[in-house]
Design a protein around this motif. Structure first.
Motif, PDB file in Angstrom:
ATOM      1  N   GLY A  75       0.786  -1.229   0.000  1.00 20.04           N
ATOM      2  CA  GLY A  75       0.000   0.000   0.000  1.00 20.04           C
ATOM      3  C   GLY A  75       0.817   1.277   0.000  1.00 20.04           C
ATOM      4  N   LEU A  76       2.100   1.173  -0.378  1.00 15.66           N
ATOM      5  CA  LEU A  76       2.966   2.356  -0.400  1.00 15.66           C
ATOM      6  C   LEU A  76       3.154   2.808  -1.852  1.00 15.66           C
ATOM      7  CD1 LEU A  76       5.400   0.869   2.230  1.00 15.66           C
ATOM      8  CD2 LEU A  76       4.036   2.934   2.602  1.00 15.66           C
ATOM      9  N   LYS A  77       2.125   3.419  -2.377  1.00 15.32           N
ATOM     10  CA  LYS A  77       2.117   3.802  -3.795  1.00 15.32           C
ATOM     11  C   LYS A  77       3.221   4.794  -4.134  1.00 15.32           C
ATOM     12  CE  LYS A  77      -2.467   2.945  -5.619  1.00 15.32           C
ATOM     13  NZ  LYS A  77      -3.513   2.773  -4.610  1.00 15.32           N
ATOM     14  N   GLY A  78       3.480   5.745  -3.223  1.00 16.35           N
ATOM     15  CA  GLY A  78       4.499   6.764  -3.470  1.00 16.35           C
ATOM     16  C   GLY A  78       5.881   6.143  -3.512  1.00 16.35           C
ATOM     17  N   ALA A  79       6.167   5.253  -2.557  1.00 13.71           N
ATOM     18  CA  ALA A  79       7.461   4.569  -2.530  1.00 13.71           C
ATOM     19  C   ALA A  79       7.619   3.729  -3.798  1.00 13.71           C
ATOM     20  CB  ALA A  79       7.576   3.700  -1.289  1.00 13.71           C
ATOM     21  N   ALA A  80       6.528   3.085  -4.211  1.00  6.48           N
ATOM     22  CA  ALA A  80       6.565   2.284  -5.439  1.00  6.48           C
ATOM     23  C   ALA A  80       6.930   3.172  -6.630  1.00  6.48           C
ATOM     24  CB  ALA A  80       5.222   1.601  -5.668  1.00  6.48           C
ATOM     25  N   ASN A  81       6.347   4.360  -6.672  1.00  2.75           N
ATOM     26  CA  ASN A  81       6.656   5.309  -7.745  1.00  2.75           C
ATOM     27  C   ASN A  81       8.145   5.671  -7.738  1.00  2.75           C
ATOM     28  OD1 ASN A  81       6.106   7.573  -9.724  1.00  2.75           O
ATOM     29  ND2 ASN A  81       6.718   8.784  -7.941  1.00  2.75           N
ATOM     30  N   LYS A  99      13.392   7.554   9.759  1.00  6.76           N
ATOM     31  CA  LYS A  99      13.815   7.425  11.160  1.00  6.76           C
ATOM     32  C   LYS A  99      13.081   8.437  12.036  1.00  6.76           C
ATOM     33  CE  LYS A  99      18.207   5.057  10.848  1.00  6.76           C
ATOM     34  NZ  LYS A  99      19.658   5.218  10.631  1.00  6.76           N
ATOM     35  N   MET A 100      12.873   9.632  11.500  1.00 10.37           N
ATOM     36  CA  MET A 100      12.147  10.666  12.227  1.00 10.37           C
ATOM     37  C   MET A 100      10.702  10.246  12.441  1.00 10.37           C
ATOM     38  SD  MET A 100      12.725  14.654  11.255  1.00 10.37           S
ATOM     39  CE  MET A 100      13.113  14.312   9.567  1.00 10.37           C
ATOM     40  N   ILE A 101      10.133   9.644  11.417  1.00 15.24           N
ATOM     41  CA  ILE A 101       8.729   9.226  11.454  1.00 15.24           C
ATOM     42  C   ILE A 101       8.511   8.107  12.480  1.00 15.24           C
ATOM     43  CG2 ILE A 101       6.989   7.965  10.099  1.00 15.24           C
ATOM     44  CD1 ILE A 101       8.098   9.627   7.651  1.00 15.24           C
ATOM     45  N   GLY A 102       9.467   7.174  12.534  1.00 12.65           N
ATOM     46  CA  GLY A 102       9.339   6.048  13.452  1.00 12.65           C
ATOM     47  C   GLY A 102       8.081   5.242  13.173  1.00 12.65           C
ATOM     48  N   ARG A 103       7.253   5.060  14.188  1.00 14.84           N
ATOM     49  CA  ARG A 103       6.052   4.233  14.025  1.00 14.84           C
ATOM     50  C   ARG A 103       4.809   5.069  13.755  1.00 14.84           C
ATOM     51  NH1 ARG A 103       6.102  -0.918  15.727  1.00 14.84           N
ATOM     52  NH2 ARG A 103       8.128  -1.761  16.301  1.00 14.84           N
ATOM     53  N   ASP A 104       5.002   6.350  13.469  1.00 14.03           N
ATOM     54  CA  ASP A 104       3.869   7.246  13.240  1.00 14.03           C
ATOM     55  C   ASP A 104       3.269   7.016  11.846  1.00 14.03           C
ATOM     56  OD1 ASP A 104       2.076   9.327  13.056  1.00 14.03           O
ATOM     57  OD2 ASP A 104       3.623  10.859  12.748  1.00 14.03           O
ATOM     58  N   GLY A 105       2.092   6.433  11.824  1.00 15.11           N
ATOM     59  CA  GLY A 105       1.417   6.105  10.564  1.00 15.11           C
ATOM     60  C   GLY A 105       1.118   7.314   9.708  1.00 15.11           C
ATOM     61  N   SER A 106       0.736   8.442  10.339  1.00 13.84           N
ATOM     62  CA  SER A 106       0.392   9.617   9.527  1.00 13.84           C
ATOM     63  C   SER A 106       1.655  10.212   8.898  1.00 13.84           C
ATOM     64  CB  SER A 106      -0.357  10.657  10.352  1.00 13.84           C
ATOM     65  OG  SER A 106       0.409  11.046  11.460  1.00 13.84           O
ATOM     66  N   GLY A 107       2.785  10.093   9.608  1.00 11.65           N
ATOM     67  CA  GLY A 107       4.053  10.556   9.051  1.00 11.65           C
ATOM     68  C   GLY A 107       4.436   9.753   7.812  1.00 11.65           C
ATOM     69  N   LEU A 108       4.248   8.452   7.914  1.00 10.51           N
ATOM     70  CA  LEU A 108       4.555   7.573   6.781  1.00 10.51           C
ATOM     71  C   LEU A 108       3.639   7.892   5.601  1.00 10.51           C
ATOM     72  CD1 LEU A 108       6.182   5.160   5.699  1.00 10.51           C
ATOM     73  CD2 LEU A 108       4.462   3.639   6.684  1.00 10.51           C
ATOM     74  N   TYR A 109       2.390   8.175   5.916  1.00  9.96           N
ATOM     75  CA  TYR A 109       1.404   8.542   4.895  1.00  9.96           C
ATOM     76  C   TYR A 109       1.859   9.806   4.145  1.00  9.96           C
ATOM     77  CZ  TYR A 109      -3.070  10.018   2.885  1.00  9.96           C
ATOM     78  OH  TYR A 109      -4.058  10.430   2.018  1.00  9.96           O
ATOM     79  N   MET A 110       2.328  10.808   4.919  1.00 12.18           N
ATOM     80  CA  MET A 110       2.793  12.059   4.317  1.00 12.18           C
ATOM     81  C   MET A 110       4.039  11.845   3.456  1.00 12.18           C
ATOM     82  SD  MET A 110       0.660  14.319   5.236  1.00 12.18           S
ATOM     83  CE  MET A 110       1.458  15.862   4.785  1.00 12.18           C
ATOM     84  N   LEU A 111       4.976  11.053   3.971  1.00 13.55           N
ATOM     85  CA  LEU A 111       6.208  10.775   3.217  1.00 13.55           C
ATOM     86  C   LEU A 111       5.882  10.040   1.913  1.00 13.55           C
ATOM     87  CD1 LEU A 111       9.308  10.725   2.887  1.00 13.55           C
ATOM     88  CD2 LEU A 111       9.321   8.591   4.181  1.00 13.55           C
TER      89      LEU A 111
END
Ligand SMILES: [Fe+2]
Ligand SMILES: [Fe+2]
Length: 167
Positions: free
Chosen positions: A30-36, A137-149
């Protein structure tokens, strides 16, 4: 030198295939941006491979394609994936540096000039990956941070490498 350059064609396509495998992992997770982002790496590595191919041909050498390696398919999470990217790019940097040294040893100036672009490119590659690792690393386990990245990684667009201005 010709043999080493042919090996590098394979190495570039190995890299491309690894990035494509990573993109597939990101897609499923489900990481479409990373896939891109990873698919763009896939395209860049193919362009590198073709650039070596053309160079061998332009110098009157013979291009000999060989088998590429089956890449890994699983990573624990996006951070481990990008850490694997970093490790991979470091190995690539070593390869490029070795090629460059070899060209200097035998005073193959044209090949040194050709490889110069790749020496500089590796600095950029390692930096780009490190930027993503730092953010993860800054995001850690924060789901919304990962979503933004992931949204940010989705904005990357492929620009075909120009390999510097040719004379
Ligand atoms: Fe490359
Ligand atoms: Fe690369």
């Amino acid at each position: 030198m010709e043999k080493a350059l042919n090996d590098q064609v394979v190495a570039e396509f190995d890299s491309a295939y690894l990035y494509l495998s990573m993109a597939a992992w990101a897609e499923v997770n489900g990481l479409k941006g990373a896939a891109n982002w990873l698919r763009i790496q896939f395209q860049e590595e193919q362009a590198h491979g073709l650039h070596f191919y053309d160079y061998i041909k332009d110098r009157g050498g013979k291009v000999k394609l060989m088998g590429i390696t089956a890449p890994e398919h699983e990573w624990k999470d996006l951070l481990s994936l990008f850490e694997a990217v970093k490790e991979h790019e470091r190995k690539v940097t070593e390869r490029i540096n070795k090629l460059y040294s070899q060209s200097l040893d035998i005073k193959d100036h044209a090949t040194s000039a050709f490889l110069h672009w790749f020496v500089t490119e590796q600095v950029e590659e390692e930096k780009n990956v490190q930027d993503v690792i730092d953010q993860l690393k800054m995001i850690g386990r924060d789901g919304s941070g990962l979503y933004m990245l992931d949204k940010e990684l989705a904005t990357r667009v492929f620009v075909a490498p120009t390999f510097g201005v040719q004379p």
